[in-house]
Design a protein around this motif. Structure first.
Motif, PDB file in Angstrom:
ATOM      1  N   MET A  52      -3.840 -51.490  37.557  1.00 15.80           N
ATOM      2  CA  MET A  52      -5.202 -51.910  37.693  1.00 15.80           C
ATOM      3  C   MET A  52      -5.943 -50.662  36.869  1.00 15.80           C
ATOM      4  O   MET A  52      -5.839 -49.557  37.047  1.00 15.80           O
ATOM      5  N   THR A  53      -6.639 -51.258  35.959  1.00 20.31           N
ATOM      6  CA  THR A  53      -7.700 -50.304  35.106  1.00 20.31           C
ATOM      7  C   THR A  53      -8.916 -50.205  35.762  1.00 20.31           C
ATOM      8  O   THR A  53      -9.743 -51.109  36.214  1.00 20.31           O
ATOM      9  N   SER A  54      -9.586 -48.957  35.870  1.00 20.76           N
ATOM     10  CA  SER A  54     -10.747 -48.593  36.464  1.00 20.76           C
ATOM     11  C   SER A  54     -11.760 -48.957  35.211  1.00 20.76           C
ATOM     12  O   SER A  54     -11.656 -48.765  34.308  1.00 20.76           O
ATOM     13  N   PRO A  55     -12.918 -49.603  35.874  1.00 20.25           N
ATOM     14  CA  PRO A  55     -14.004 -49.613  35.125  1.00 20.25           C
ATOM     15  C   PRO A  55     -14.917 -48.438  34.727  1.00 20.25           C
ATOM     16  O   PRO A  55     -15.657 -48.684  34.000  1.00 20.25           O
ATOM     17  N   HIS A  56     -14.426 -47.402  35.298  1.00 19.21           N
ATOM     18  CA  HIS A  56     -15.215 -45.984  35.201  1.00 19.21           C
ATOM     19  C   HIS A  56     -14.224 -45.110  34.361  1.00 19.21           C
ATOM     20  O   HIS A  56     -13.328 -45.301  34.179  1.00 19.21           O
ATOM     21  N   GLU A  94     -13.228 -24.481  39.411  1.00 18.89           N
ATOM     22  CA  GLU A  94     -13.650 -25.519  38.477  1.00 18.89           C
ATOM     23  C   GLU A  94     -12.613 -26.584  38.307  1.00 18.89           C
ATOM     24  O   GLU A  94     -11.413 -26.450  38.389  1.00 18.89           O
ATOM     25  N   SER A  95     -13.179 -27.929  38.416  1.00 18.44           N
ATOM     26  CA  SER A  95     -12.202 -29.032  38.553  1.00 18.44           C
ATOM     27  C   SER A  95     -12.485 -30.063  37.423  1.00 18.44           C
ATOM     28  O   SER A  95     -13.658 -30.117  37.065  1.00 18.44           O
ATOM     29  N   ARG A  96     -11.463 -30.534  36.767  1.00 18.05           N
ATOM     30  CA  ARG A  96     -11.486 -31.618  35.680  1.00 18.05           C
ATOM     31  C   ARG A  96     -11.186 -32.782  36.425  1.00 18.05           C
ATOM     32  O   ARG A  96     -10.167 -33.077  36.884  1.00 18.05           O
ATOM     33  N   ILE A  97     -12.165 -33.731  36.236  1.00 14.91           N
ATOM     34  CA  ILE A  97     -11.853 -35.321  36.812  1.00 14.91           C
ATOM     35  C   ILE A  97     -11.185 -35.953  35.938  1.00 14.91           C
ATOM     36  O   ILE A  97     -11.136 -35.982  34.620  1.00 14.91           O
ATOM     37  N   VAL A  98      -9.899 -36.668  36.561  1.00 13.04           N
ATOM     38  CA  VAL A  98      -9.136 -37.449  35.664  1.00 13.04           C
ATOM     39  C   VAL A  98      -8.962 -38.941  36.277  1.00 13.04           C
ATOM     40  O   VAL A  98      -8.475 -39.023  37.549  1.00 13.04           O
ATOM     41  N   VAL A  99      -9.138 -39.988  35.839  1.00 10.54           N
ATOM     42  CA  VAL A  99      -8.759 -41.239  36.361  1.00 10.54           C
ATOM     43  C   VAL A  99      -7.704 -42.005  35.861  1.00 10.54           C
ATOM     44  O   VAL A  99      -7.179 -41.873  34.877  1.00 10.54           O
ATOM     45  N   LEU A 100      -6.531 -41.888  36.784  1.00 10.25           N
ATOM     46  CA  LEU A 100      -5.138 -42.398  36.917  1.00 10.25           C
ATOM     47  C   LEU A 100      -5.295 -43.796  36.384  1.00 10.25           C
ATOM     48  O   LEU A 100      -6.120 -44.637  36.563  1.00 10.25           O
ATOM     49  N   ASP A 101      -4.125 -44.297  35.942  1.00 14.57           N
ATOM     50  CA  ASP A 101      -3.473 -45.599  35.763  1.00 14.57           C
ATOM     51  C   ASP A 101      -3.995 -46.577  36.607  1.00 14.57           C
ATOM     52  O   ASP A 101      -4.434 -47.819  36.357  1.00 14.57           O
ATOM     53  N   ASP A 102      -3.804 -46.082  37.981  1.00 14.86           N
ATOM     54  CA  ASP A 102      -3.909 -47.036  38.976  1.00 14.86           C
ATOM     55  C   ASP A 102      -5.260 -47.237  39.434  1.00 14.86           C
ATOM     56  O   ASP A 102      -5.542 -47.733  40.526  1.00 14.86           O
ATOM     57  N   GLY A 103      -6.195 -46.589  38.755  1.00 13.59           N
ATOM     58  CA  GLY A 103      -7.723 -46.408  39.420  1.00 13.59           C
ATOM     59  C   GLY A 103      -8.194 -45.320  40.160  1.00 13.59           C
ATOM     60  O   GLY A 103      -9.469 -45.154  40.328  1.00 13.59           O
ATOM     61  N   ARG A 104      -7.169 -44.599  40.872  1.00 14.55           N
ATOM     62  CA  ARG A 104      -7.293 -43.580  41.570  1.00 14.55           C
ATOM     63  C   ARG A 104      -7.995 -42.130  40.772  1.00 14.55           C
ATOM     64  O   ARG A 104      -7.634 -42.296  39.471  1.00 14.55           O
TER      65      ARG A 104
END
Length: 271
Positions: free
Chosen positions: A1-5, A85-95
């Motif tokens: 599932m691809t995230s829209p974000h 400090e955190s870097r946000i990553v959107v995974l391939d499954d939308g999580r």
């Protein structure tokens, strides 16, 4: 599932994270749960589990970067503080994954860690139900809101409840994308349940089954999925809202092991 974000735009409000990797000098583990909140560029979270009895973090967000300080009480009774400090990553499954670099302020160590968004998996079908036969269970999304409104108008038992305003249902799904579970047959919704989690209490409501589909185990299938979701988030007790006088609903909840709590009443007031 691809995230829209993207990593810079994905909302964190209402998301729950669990530790998946940490340095040896860190205390966050697989059983630690972070309950995130976000308002504009401000972020904060409560966390607990594993070695940590109770903790809080607060900080800011700038695109895909989080900067915050944290403080917690450990199970051994000691306290600890630090910065991260955190870097946000959107995974391939939308999580969402948070890749963290942290440093204790209450002791000398530094390290890196990873936490990932938690989503409950829907359990397999009950014994006796062949795979691919009967209803499938999935989480609802914003596109389902009109169908949910139409379904609740037919299957909902509480005629005195406020109307199911689309904006409010959409807001729930944006805050907690896994809160509403639906049972579906041939693309049509035949059952729902809302499994609400506020980080402490697990609330179950809107358990509804299409009148023509009752008696087929759909409610029980939904409840197995809802309880699995809530249990994975750390719930130790479930509570259900059941309309007084709804004998059909009372029998269904009792059959699933729920008991009436005689010493409680629900008090309400319109906002």
């Amino acid at each position: 599932m691809t995230s829209p974000h993207t990593s810079a735009t994905v909302p964190l409000d209402g998301k729950i994270f669990a530790g998946v990797r940490n340095a040896e000098t860190g205390q966050v583990g697989a059983s630690t749960r972070f309950h995130y909140h976000q308002e504009a560029g401000e972020i904060w979270a409560e966390y607990s589990g594993g070695e940590i009895r109770r903790g809080h973090l607060v900080g800011t967000r700038d695109g895909e970067k989080l900067t915050f300080r944290y403080a917690h009480l450990s199970e051994d009774g000691t306290t600890a503080t630090g910065r991260c400090e955190s870097r946000i990553v959107v995974l391939d499954d939308g999580r969402v994954r948070l890749e963290e670099s942290w440093a204790w302020e209450s002791r000398p160590e530094t390290g890196t860690s990873i936490v990932e968004e938690v989503r409950a998996e829907v359990p397999p079908a009950p014994a006796g139900r062949p795979s691919g036969v009967g209803p499938s269970i999935r989480r609802a999304d914003v596109e389902d809101v009109p169908a949910l409104q139409a379904f609740w108008a037919v299957a909902g038992e509480n005629a005195s409840r406020p109307g199911d305003d689309a904006a409010l249902v959409e807001n729930l799904l944006r805050r907690d994308a896994d809160a509403i579970l639906v049972a579906e047959v041939d693309g049509e919704i035949v059952g729902t349940v809302i499994a609400g989690w506020d980080g402490w209490r697990a609330h179950l409501y809107r358990l509804a089954v299409d009148p023509d589909s009752r008696g087929q185990g759909i409610g029980r299938l939904l409840m197995r999925a809802a309880e699995a979701r809530l249990r994975s988030l750390g719930a130790i007790r479930f509570d259900a809202m059941v309309l007084s006088g709804n004998t059909l609903g009372e029998r269904a909840w009792a059959a699933m092991g729920y008991e009436l709590q005689e010493d409680w009443r629900r008090w309400v007031r319109f906002a």
